[in-house]
Scaffold this active site. Structure first.
Site, short mmCIF file in Angstrom:
data_model
loop_
_atom_site.label_atom_id
_atom_site.label_comp_id
_atom_site.label_asym_id
_atom_site.label_seq_id
_atom_site.Cartn_x
_atom_site.Cartn_y
_atom_site.Cartn_z
N LYS A 177 0.77 -1.16 0.03
CA LYS A 177 -0.15 -0.01 -0.06
C LYS A 177 0.84 1.18 -0.02
O LYS A 177 1.41 1.66 0.88
CB LYS A 177 -0.90 0.07 1.25
CG LYS A 177 -2.25 0.57 1.14
CD LYS A 177 -2.11 2.24 0.74
CE LYS A 177 -1.66 3.19 1.79
NZ LYS A 177 -1.61 4.57 1.17
N GLU A 251 9.20 1.41 10.85
CA GLU A 251 10.66 2.26 10.57
C GLU A 251 9.87 3.82 10.62
O GLU A 251 9.13 4.00 9.68
CB GLU A 251 11.07 1.94 9.16
CG GLU A 251 11.69 0.57 9.04
CD GLU A 251 12.86 0.29 9.98
OE1 GLU A 251 13.37 1.26 10.42
OE2 GLU A 251 13.38 -0.84 9.88
N CYS A 285 14.12 10.17 6.36
CA CYS A 285 13.92 9.99 7.81
C CYS A 285 15.32 10.30 8.60
O CYS A 285 15.66 10.70 9.77
CB CYS A 285 13.49 8.70 8.30
SG CYS A 285 14.07 7.79 7.10
N GLU A 387 10.67 16.68 13.99
CA GLU A 387 11.23 16.20 12.81
C GLU A 387 10.61 17.30 11.78
O GLU A 387 9.46 17.45 11.81
CB GLU A 387 10.75 14.95 12.38
CG GLU A 387 11.35 14.51 10.79
CD GLU A 387 10.80 13.13 10.62
OE1 GLU A 387 9.60 12.81 10.88
OE2 GLU A 387 11.38 11.99 10.39
P1 NDP Z 1 2.68 8.79 7.16
O1 NDP Z 1 2.90 8.23 8.57
O2 NDP Z 1 1.63 9.76 6.99
O3 NDP Z 1 2.07 7.62 6.25
C1 NDP Z 1 2.86 6.61 5.70
C2 NDP Z 1 2.19 5.52 5.15
O4 NDP Z 1 1.24 5.15 5.93
C3 NDP Z 1 1.37 6.04 3.76
O5 NDP Z 1 1.10 5.03 2.95
C4 NDP Z 1 -0.20 6.34 4.52
O6 NDP Z 1 -1.03 6.47 3.46
C5 NDP Z 1 -0.05 5.47 5.52
N1 NDP Z 1 -1.10 5.47 6.45
C6 NDP Z 1 -1.76 6.62 7.04
N2 NDP Z 1 -2.44 6.44 7.98
C7 NDP Z 1 -2.56 5.07 8.08
C8 NDP Z 1 -3.40 4.20 8.93
N3 NDP Z 1 -4.22 4.67 9.98
N4 NDP Z 1 -3.46 2.98 8.96
C9 NDP Z 1 -2.46 2.46 7.89
N5 NDP Z 1 -1.62 3.17 7.19
C10 NDP Z 1 -1.65 4.43 7.20
O7 NDP Z 1 3.97 9.32 6.75
P2 NDP Z 1 4.38 10.06 5.64
O8 NDP Z 1 3.95 9.51 4.11
O9 NDP Z 1 4.11 11.67 5.80
O10 NDP Z 1 5.96 9.89 5.58
C11 NDP Z 1 6.95 10.79 6.26
C12 NDP Z 1 7.22 9.90 7.52
O11 NDP Z 1 8.03 8.69 7.23
C13 NDP Z 1 8.20 11.08 8.10
O12 NDP Z 1 8.00 10.85 9.57
C14 NDP Z 1 9.58 10.00 8.21
O13 NDP Z 1 10.66 10.14 9.21
C15 NDP Z 1 9.18 8.65 8.04
N6 NDP Z 1 10.06 7.78 7.33
C16 NDP Z 1 10.73 6.92 8.12
C17 NDP Z 1 11.76 6.06 7.44
C18 NDP Z 1 12.61 5.05 8.34
O14 NDP Z 1 13.06 4.28 7.66
N7 NDP Z 1 12.44 5.04 9.85
C19 NDP Z 1 11.94 6.45 6.22
C20 NDP Z 1 11.32 7.46 5.58
C21 NDP Z 1 10.46 7.96 6.16
P3 NDP Z 1 -1.59 7.76 2.73
O15 NDP Z 1 -0.43 8.52 2.10
O16 NDP Z 1 -2.50 7.35 1.71
O17 NDP Z 1 -2.06 8.55 3.83
#
Ligand code: NDP
Length: 490
Positions: A177, A251, A285, A387
């Site tokens: 997803k 992550e 991240c 962040e």
């Molecule tokens: P989000 O947490 O908003 O979204 C991540 C994914 O989760 C998207 O596919 C989103 O879908 C989905 N999602 C949102 N709500 C739900 C839910 N209730 N249940 C299941 N899935 C859900 O993060 P961002 O996309 O804004 O990404 C940025 C974040 O990711 C930053 O905090 C960054 O640090 C972190 N990150 C961490 C990394 C690591 O390796 N530790 C690497 C890269 C990023 P949709 O887009 O459709 O809302």
């Protein structure tokens, strides 16, 4: 952009790219604001079909010898590498990073396929000694089952790839997803899986809003593991909201510090800081959020860092593939960057570089921002404690190494940290005490596919990369066997 047109509003279920039955939302080019395609929102029946396909495929896929799965993954890597240019263009179109950077990410995805192909043929167990010689304890590794992989928009290829390749190598099947604003790269990867001859149902891609489609995977009893990359807030929500017990790898976000000691090669430290603060507009991240510099070299470092930031080029990443920064992926991280900037300046930070959108009509409709340096920052400011996920970095001086460590660890996050120092004692002291899953010393490339990568504290649980990144998709089974001693004795 023919590949994107073919994937417009599609889902990959049971080896077929189908048109999603539910209404779609628009995907925008973040550099121009133009609509570049539509993404489908998977209907509950389509999610059921994807889980059913993955479950049905699990038995035969997990039953293949590792070498057979390895062949598929090698083929996938070859196909992705051969099509890197088109896939990079597609990624830039939906995500905004310059094409050269996108191409680098696609090639790293191909490398991930080959790395885990090799791991697939090396899944072994062990025999553990018992307290008497008529027992053997045999430990075997078995794939977990069906994986739900939920990924963000900042690295639309690699963050899918680490999960896809680790899971497939282990013998799991997967439902991906991707983020709603960057669905096409994941669908293109799915299409390559079909071309690579990976059997139907092993890889499925469902798109749509996370709170609906992602959440359905989290709650589905037919999904055995959730592999999630995203924000700490959503990660915690996922952990709390699973309705059946399942394995989780989370992550999550970071707030990554860099420490520059007085012995450091200052030019190398500045080069590293520029790269890791601004690459992908800071939407990483492991981006450097905050830098602590020994007071003795503080002013010189600041002056060089500001010059380095000012020298970077910002442009539409499709038109200028070699630009340093493209557009930010959406209005959300740009707004947060501006909010953190205003907060810091209002509390006394000095603006040394950037601080505004670039001038020019070509930037009018896109999410662009100049790389920004803030000096004299404190932990009263959001820039040093949250962040940002934008092209901005806060800098502060320190007097002693103990103080530097205390400041660096003053966060609920624990993903990556950076040190620039020459002395072996300094390096040893800092790398032992930094409470982070990754410590990069005299480099800002904290990760490599061969070694485990993961956060601690609110930055998550579990590992990707390395052999550990495949073992995350496996259960251990203990088989304890009692042997009869033959009557004639041993
Ligand atoms: P989000 O947490 O908003 O979204 C991540 C994914 O989760 C998207 O596919 C989103 O879908 C989905 N999602 C949102 N709500 C739900 C839910 N209730 N249940 C299941 N899935 C859900 O993060 P961002 O996309 O804004 O990404 C940025 C974040 O990711 C930053 O905090 C960054 O640090 C972190 N990150 C961490 C990394 C690591 O390796 N530790 C690497 C890269 C990023 P949709 O887009 O459709 O809302």
């Amino acid at each position: 952009m023919s590949i994107q047109k073919r994937l417009d509003g599609r889902l990959l279920i049971n080896g077929v790219l189908i048109a999603a039955q539910n209404p779609s939302s628009a995907v925008h080019n973040p550099a121009t604001g133009e609509v570049v395609g539509m993404t489908g929102s998977a209907h509950p029946q389509e999610i059921e079909a994807a889980v059913a396909a993955a479950r049905a495929a699990f038995q035969s896929w997990s039953g293949l010898p590792g070498k057979a799965r390895a062949k598929c993954l090698h083929r996938l890597g070859d196909l992705i590498e051969a099509d890197a240019d088109a896939m990079a263009q597609l990624m830039t179109l939906e995500q905004g990073k310059p094409v050269n950077e996108a191409r680098g990410e696609i090639l790293k995805l191909a490398e991930t396929c080959h790395f885990y192909a090799e791991e697939a043929s090396r899944i072994h167990g062990e025999t553990v000694p018992n307290d008497s010689t008529d027992f053997d304890s045999i430990i075997v590794r078995e794939p977990i089952g069906v994986v739900g992989a939920i990924t963000p928009w900042n690295y639309p290829a690699e963050l899918v790839g680490w999960k896809l390749c680790g899971a497939l190598a282990a013998g799991c099947t997967i439902i991906i997803k991707p983020a709603e604003i960057t669905p096409f790269t994941a669908l293109a990867i799915g299409e390559k899986c079909i071309e690579a001859g990976i059997p139907a149902g092993v890889v499925n891609v469902v798109t749509g809003p996370g709170a609906v489609v992602g959440q359905a995977l989290v709650e589905h009893p037919g999904v055995d593991k959730i592999a999630f990359t995203g924000s700490s807030k959503v990660g915690l929500h996922i952990q709390k909201s699973a309705t059946t017990v399942k394995r989780m790898a989370l992550e999550l976000g970071g707030n990554c510090p860099m420490i520059v000691t007085r012995s450091a090669d200052l030019d190398a430290a500045v080069k590293g800081a520029v790269r890791r603060s601004y690459r992908n507009c800071g939407q990483i991240c492991i981006a450097i959020n905050r830098i602590y510099v020994d007071r003795q070299v503080y002013d010189e470092f600041l002056q060089k860092l500001a010059a380095g930031a000012e020298a970077l080029t910002v442009a539409n990443g499709l038109e200028f593939p070699a630009a340093d920064l493209g557009a930010m992926a959406s209005a959300e991280p740009l707004n947060k960057t501006q909010e953190h900037l205003a907060d810091a300046v209002s509390k006394g930070a000095r603006l040394l570089a950037g601080g505004a959108r670039p001038n020019g009509a070509e930037f009018k409709n896109g999410h662009f921002f100049r790389p920004t340096v803030l000096a004299d920052c404190t932990h009263e400011m959001l820039i040093m404690t949250e962040e940002t996920f934008g092209p901005i970095v806060g800098v502060a001086p320190f007097e002693t190494l103990q103080e530097a460590v205390q400041l660096a660890n003053d966060t609920p996050y624990g993903l990556a940290s950076y040190v620039y120092a020459k002395g072996a004692d300094e390096i040893r002291f800092l790398s032992r005490l930094l409470d982070y899953g990754n410590v990069a010393v005299n480099t800002v490339d904290a990760g490599i596919i061969n070694a485990p990568y993961g956060g601690r504290k609110q930055s998550g649980v579990g590992y990707e990369h390395g052999r550990e990144g495949m073992l995350e998709y496996m259960n251990f089974k203990h088989i304890r066997v009692r042997f009869d001693i033959p009557s004639e004795g041993v």
